[in-house]
Design an enzyme around this catalytic site. Structure first.
Site, PDB file in Angstrom:
ATOM      1  N   ASP A  29      92.530  52.325  75.312  1.00 56.29           N
ATOM      2  CA  ASP A  29      91.722  51.486  76.213  1.00 56.29           C
ATOM      3  C   ASP A  29      92.529  50.852  77.347  1.00 56.29           C
ATOM      4  O   ASP A  29      92.378  49.651  77.638  1.00 56.29           O
ATOM      5  CB  ASP A  29      91.009  50.395  75.413  1.00 56.29           C
ATOM      6  CG  ASP A  29      90.057  50.956  74.377  1.00 56.29           C
ATOM      7  OD1 ASP A  29      89.968  52.188  74.247  1.00 56.29           O
ATOM      8  OD2 ASP A  29      89.415  50.153  73.680  1.00 56.29           O
ATOM      9  N   ASP A  71      86.758  52.550  76.125  1.00 57.52           N
ATOM     10  CA  ASP A  71      85.445  51.976  75.893  1.00 57.52           C
ATOM     11  C   ASP A  71      84.500  52.605  76.908  1.00 57.52           C
ATOM     12  O   ASP A  71      84.806  52.648  78.107  1.00 57.52           O
ATOM     13  CB  ASP A  71      85.490  50.455  76.086  1.00 57.52           C
ATOM     14  CG  ASP A  71      85.560  49.698  74.774  1.00 57.52           C
ATOM     15  OD1 ASP A  71      85.867  50.317  73.747  1.00 57.52           O
ATOM     16  OD2 ASP A  71      85.309  48.478  74.785  1.00 57.52           O
ATOM     17  N   HIS A  73      80.640  52.177  77.144  1.00 59.35           N
ATOM     18  CA  HIS A  73      79.387  51.645  76.621  1.00 59.35           C
ATOM     19  C   HIS A  73      78.196  52.056  77.478  1.00 59.35           C
ATOM     20  O   HIS A  73      78.192  51.846  78.699  1.00 59.35           O
ATOM     21  CB  HIS A  73      79.460  50.116  76.549  1.00 59.35           C
ATOM     22  CG  HIS A  73      80.504  49.611  75.597  1.00 59.35           C
ATOM     23  ND1 HIS A  73      80.540  49.983  74.275  1.00 59.35           N
ATOM     24  CD2 HIS A  73      81.552  48.758  75.786  1.00 59.35           C
ATOM     25  CE1 HIS A  73      81.565  49.381  73.682  1.00 59.35           C
ATOM     26  NE2 HIS A  73      82.192  48.639  74.571  1.00 59.35           N
ATOM     27  N   HIS A  79      76.381  44.329  70.716  1.00 57.74           N
ATOM     28  CA  HIS A  79      77.786  44.186  71.084  1.00 57.74           C
ATOM     29  C   HIS A  79      77.915  43.403  72.392  1.00 57.74           C
ATOM     30  O   HIS A  79      78.891  42.683  72.597  1.00 57.74           O
ATOM     31  CB  HIS A  79      78.406  45.579  71.232  1.00 57.74           C
ATOM     32  CG  HIS A  79      79.875  45.581  71.491  1.00 57.74           C
ATOM     33  ND1 HIS A  79      80.793  44.963  70.660  1.00 57.74           N
ATOM     34  CD2 HIS A  79      80.610  46.145  72.506  1.00 57.74           C
ATOM     35  CE1 HIS A  79      82.018  45.139  71.136  1.00 57.74           C
ATOM     36  NE2 HIS A  79      81.929  45.840  72.262  1.00 57.74           N
ATOM     37  N   HIS A  93      81.160  45.052  79.366  1.00 57.13           N
ATOM     38  CA  HIS A  93      82.476  45.547  79.779  1.00 57.13           C
ATOM     39  C   HIS A  93      82.530  47.042  79.481  1.00 57.13           C
ATOM     40  O   HIS A  93      81.748  47.550  78.683  1.00 57.13           O
ATOM     41  CB  HIS A  93      83.586  44.823  79.012  1.00 57.13           C
ATOM     42  CG  HIS A  93      83.508  45.049  77.530  1.00 57.13           C
ATOM     43  ND1 HIS A  93      82.691  44.291  76.703  1.00 57.13           N
ATOM     44  CD2 HIS A  93      84.101  45.961  76.724  1.00 57.13           C
ATOM     45  CE1 HIS A  93      82.799  44.726  75.454  1.00 57.13           C
ATOM     46  NE2 HIS A  93      83.647  45.742  75.442  1.00 57.13           N
ATOM     47  N   LYS A 118      84.410  55.857  73.383  1.00 52.40           N
ATOM     48  CA  LYS A 118      83.837  55.219  72.199  1.00 52.40           C
ATOM     49  C   LYS A 118      82.866  54.105  72.570  1.00 52.40           C
ATOM     50  O   LYS A 118      82.891  53.581  73.689  1.00 52.40           O
ATOM     51  CB  LYS A 118      84.947  54.657  71.303  1.00 52.40           C
ATOM     52  CG  LYS A 118      85.854  53.624  71.977  1.00 52.40           C
ATOM     53  CD  LYS A 118      87.028  53.291  71.070  1.00 52.40           C
ATOM     54  CE  LYS A 118      88.006  52.315  71.695  1.00 52.40           C
ATOM     55  NZ  LYS A 118      87.477  50.975  71.898  1.00 52.40           N
ATOM     56  N   CYS A 160      91.490  46.432  69.690  1.00 54.93           N
ATOM     57  CA  CYS A 160      91.369  47.889  69.595  1.00 54.93           C
ATOM     58  C   CYS A 160      92.677  48.579  69.220  1.00 54.93           C
ATOM     59  O   CYS A 160      92.667  49.600  68.531  1.00 54.93           O
ATOM     60  CB  CYS A 160      90.805  48.448  70.890  1.00 54.93           C
ATOM     61  SG  CYS A 160      89.098  47.911  71.184  1.00 54.93           S
TER      62      CYS A 160
END
Length: 224
Positions: A29, A71, A73, A79, A93, A118, A160
């Site tokens: 990340d 990340d 999303h 979340h 984010h 992810k 993470c």
């Protein structure tokens, strides 16, 4: 084999018979969203990203494989929150398709062997929860490449990076976290994360000691 002997073997980068171990580098990340100016900024994130980029340029050729996680999303449910608690809920984010979700600009020239994304529709802290473009997973990719040990860097150490290290150990790999190439959300959370990693058997190593006795592993231009 005692823990001290195991640690010495891992630091030498060889297996129990003295043969070189196939080692991967995992960048967790390293994204603008977690750096200064990003939606969920970690103080020191940009500096860590720059150090990671320099390390990859200098030592990347010493690794048999380089992997990245991001990340990414799309609709991660609860979340995200408008009034986050910064424990289980967070401000938006790493939104898929935005510049903040891309790899940090310092890594723009990186050609990773495995890239996973992810958290598409739920929280996901570990790189091992990510998927590749063809829906593959990180652990399968590492095993297919016959990787025997893993070095982990990235953001944030307390979240993470921690979960990725713990999952890698659970999957059976000897793991080193390169402690100068990561940064926690806070000093207290960082200390707690490092303790959890030690308890799980993760070795905390400065990047200057990752390949002792060896010179620069690259040309300095970021190529592999």
């Amino acid at each position: 084999m005692t823990r001290a002997h195991r640690r010495a073997r891992i630091m030498r980068n060889d297996d129990a018979k003295g043969h070189p171990m196939k080692r991967a580098l995992l960048l967790v990340d390293v994204q603008p969203t977690f750096c200064e100016g990003g939606a969920l900024a970690v103080e020191g994130g940009n500096a860590v990203a720059e150090r990671i980029a320099r390390y990859v340029a200098e030592q990347g050729s010493n690794y048999d494989l380089i992997a990245t996680s991001q990340d990414w999303h799309i609709e991660p449910g609860d979340h995200f929150a408008t009034d986050p608690d910064f424990i289980d809920t967070w401000p938006p984010h790493g939104v898929a398709g935005t510049p903040e979700a891309e790899l940090h600009p310092a890594l723009a020239s990186l050609r990773a062997d495995i890239s996973v994304k992810k958290g598409h529709y739920s929280a996901a802290y570990s790189a091992f929860e990510g998927v590749t473009e063809d829906e593959g997973c990180l652990s399968d990719g590492l095993r297919a490449a016959q990787i025997e040990a893993l070095d982990v860097v990235g953001i944030a150490e307390s979240h993470c990076v921690l979960q990725s290290c713990l999952d890698a150990v659970e999957e059976g790999w000897p793991v080193r976290c390169l402690s100068d190439l990561t940064v926690p959300v806070s000093e207290d959370l960082g200390a707690a994360a490092r303790e959890r990693m030690r308890e799980a058997g993760v070795e905390l190593v400065d990047s200057s000691q990752a390949f002792p006795g060896e010179g620069s592993g690259g040309c300095g231009c970021g190529c592999r």
